[in-house]
Design a protein around this motif. Sequence first.
Motif, mmCIF file in Angstrom:
data_model
loop_
_atom_site.group_PDB
_atom_site.id
_atom_site.type_symbol
_atom_site.label_atom_id
_atom_site.label_comp_id
_atom_site.label_asym_id
_atom_site.label_seq_id
_atom_site.Cartn_x
_atom_site.Cartn_y
_atom_site.Cartn_z
ATOM 1 N N PHE A 122 -39.272 -38.477 -63.975
ATOM 2 C CA PHE A 122 -40.122 -39.291 -63.108
ATOM 3 C C PHE A 122 -40.539 -40.576 -63.814
ATOM 4 C CE2 PHE A 122 -44.547 -40.045 -61.413
ATOM 5 C CZ PHE A 122 -44.118 -40.632 -60.234
ATOM 6 N N GLU A 123 -40.909 -40.468 -65.079
ATOM 7 C CA GLU A 123 -41.297 -41.659 -65.829
ATOM 8 C C GLU A 123 -40.106 -42.603 -65.996
ATOM 9 O OE1 GLU A 123 -44.265 -42.491 -66.603
ATOM 10 O OE2 GLU A 123 -45.203 -40.613 -65.953
ATOM 11 N N ARG A 124 -38.903 -42.035 -66.186
ATOM 12 C CA ARG A 124 -37.718 -42.884 -66.321
ATOM 13 C C ARG A 124 -37.401 -43.604 -65.017
ATOM 14 N NH1 ARG A 124 -32.451 -40.567 -69.231
ATOM 15 N NH2 ARG A 124 -34.022 -40.526 -70.890
ATOM 16 N N VAL A 125 -37.542 -42.921 -63.885
ATOM 17 C CA VAL A 125 -37.306 -43.542 -62.584
ATOM 18 C C VAL A 125 -38.275 -44.695 -62.363
ATOM 19 C CG1 VAL A 125 -37.479 -43.186 -60.092
ATOM 20 C CG2 VAL A 125 -36.279 -41.521 -61.499
ATOM 21 N N LYS A 126 -39.544 -44.492 -62.699
ATOM 22 C CA LYS A 126 -40.521 -45.571 -62.533
ATOM 23 C C LYS A 126 -40.168 -46.765 -63.410
ATOM 24 C CE LYS A 126 -44.428 -43.419 -63.281
ATOM 25 N NZ LYS A 126 -45.896 -43.220 -63.336
ATOM 26 N N SER A 127 -39.689 -46.498 -64.640
ATOM 27 C CA SER A 127 -39.302 -47.594 -65.530
ATOM 28 C C SER A 127 -38.113 -48.365 -64.967
ATOM 29 C CB SER A 127 -38.964 -47.026 -66.915
ATOM 30 O OG SER A 127 -38.489 -48.041 -67.771
ATOM 31 N N LEU A 128 -37.131 -47.636 -64.425
ATOM 32 C CA LEU A 128 -35.967 -48.298 -63.842
ATOM 33 C C LEU A 128 -36.351 -49.106 -62.601
ATOM 34 C CD1 LEU A 128 -33.315 -45.436 -64.182
ATOM 35 C CD2 LEU A 128 -33.448 -47.556 -65.507
ATOM 36 N N GLU A 129 -37.280 -48.598 -61.807
ATOM 37 C CA GLU A 129 -37.727 -49.324 -60.626
ATOM 38 C C GLU A 129 -38.389 -50.646 -61.017
ATOM 39 O OE1 GLU A 129 -40.239 -46.546 -58.650
ATOM 40 O OE2 GLU A 129 -38.631 -45.730 -57.399
ATOM 41 N N MET B 275 -35.632 -57.890 -61.988
ATOM 42 C CA MET B 275 -34.347 -58.572 -61.778
ATOM 43 C C MET B 275 -34.298 -59.235 -60.412
ATOM 44 S SD MET B 275 -31.770 -55.696 -63.418
ATOM 45 C CE MET B 275 -30.328 -56.595 -62.887
ATOM 46 N N GLU B 276 -34.802 -58.582 -59.390
ATOM 47 C CA GLU B 276 -34.793 -59.163 -58.045
ATOM 48 C C GLU B 276 -35.675 -60.405 -57.995
ATOM 49 O OE1 GLU B 276 -36.008 -55.922 -55.605
ATOM 50 O OE2 GLU B 276 -33.956 -55.212 -55.257
ATOM 51 N N THR B 277 -36.787 -60.348 -58.707
ATOM 52 C CA THR B 277 -37.678 -61.505 -58.725
ATOM 53 C C THR B 277 -37.015 -62.686 -59.410
ATOM 54 O OG1 THR B 277 -39.595 -60.049 -58.773
ATOM 55 C CG2 THR B 277 -39.939 -62.324 -59.462
ATOM 56 N N GLU B 278 -36.364 -62.409 -60.539
ATOM 57 C CA GLU B 278 -35.710 -63.484 -61.275
ATOM 58 C C GLU B 278 -34.560 -64.089 -60.466
ATOM 59 O OE1 GLU B 278 -34.508 -61.711 -64.895
ATOM 60 O OE2 GLU B 278 -36.552 -61.544 -65.712
ATOM 61 N N VAL C 240 -35.171 -58.635 -51.057
ATOM 62 C CA VAL C 240 -34.740 -57.827 -49.922
ATOM 63 C C VAL C 240 -35.627 -56.593 -49.708
ATOM 64 C CG1 VAL C 240 -32.347 -58.533 -50.127
ATOM 65 C CG2 VAL C 240 -33.175 -56.558 -51.446
ATOM 66 N N ILE C 241 -36.501 -56.287 -50.680
ATOM 67 C CA ILE C 241 -37.317 -55.083 -50.527
ATOM 68 C C ILE C 241 -38.597 -55.346 -49.749
ATOM 69 C CG2 ILE C 241 -36.460 -54.107 -52.691
ATOM 70 C CD1 ILE C 241 -39.146 -54.902 -53.957
ATOM 71 N N GLN C 242 -38.793 -56.641 -49.384
ATOM 72 C CA GLN C 242 -40.013 -56.969 -48.665
ATOM 73 C C GLN C 242 -39.770 -56.849 -47.161
ATOM 74 O OE1 GLN C 242 -41.204 -60.839 -49.943
ATOM 75 N NE2 GLN C 242 -41.758 -60.186 -52.018
#
Length: 240
Positions: free
Chosen positions: A192-199, A205-208, A213-215
């Motif tokens: 779970f902690e790894r998934v949160k880190s990847l998210e 990356m999307e911001t940069e 698209v997630i909005q």
Amino acid sequence: MLLTDLRTISERDPAARNWLEVLFCYPGLQAIVLHRLAHRLYKTQMPFIPRFISHLSRFFTGIEIHPGATIGKGVFIDHGMGVVIGETAIIGDNALIYQGATLGGTGKQSGKRHPTLGNNVVVGAGAKVLGNIQIGDNVRIGAGSVVLRDVPSNTTVVGIPGRVTRQDNTSVNALAHDKVRDVEAEVIRALFERVKSLEKQVVQMETELHMSVIQDNGQTDNSKCNTDSVIEDFLDGAGI
């Protein structure tokens, strides 16, 4: 051996107040005493009588021990209702077995088909130890675990199927079941902690790259937050 059994129960069970109470009110002790009689007759290859003694013991105590099983000194079956110990099972000295535990086989093969337990082994309530496997000395098997493989000494086994985990070289009271590590829970927390880190990395990356698209009117973020909250509540409620 009877004196050793009485001493063991007095040391391990805080509810044991005197030897008379232990002798007449502890089905685990009664089952062990009857088993030793049946086992002695069984080794002489006497027909019927050993199995009949075992059957009577099961009827009066709720504990089923095949007369062929080998049980060492100071073995304590606590409460004991539903305990099953197979014909070729071997239990070392000073073992502690809780109610509902099974030392059984995995098939109809002949020969040695039940587990061998070392000394000072603790088998938790409802645990199943199956097959011709070796359980080392000072092993603790957590309640409800299913053990199908050999277990080295000085370890703890938890889960279905049972997984070996070490207690960080610390000595833990055999009765302290709440101190047994939950390996599966630790893995779930780590994932779970790894998934949160990847998210977080994906969002960065999307911001940069200006890929927003997630909005979707803020609904996606709220859904994710709600999902995280549900998972956190589940993990916290399980004591993870």
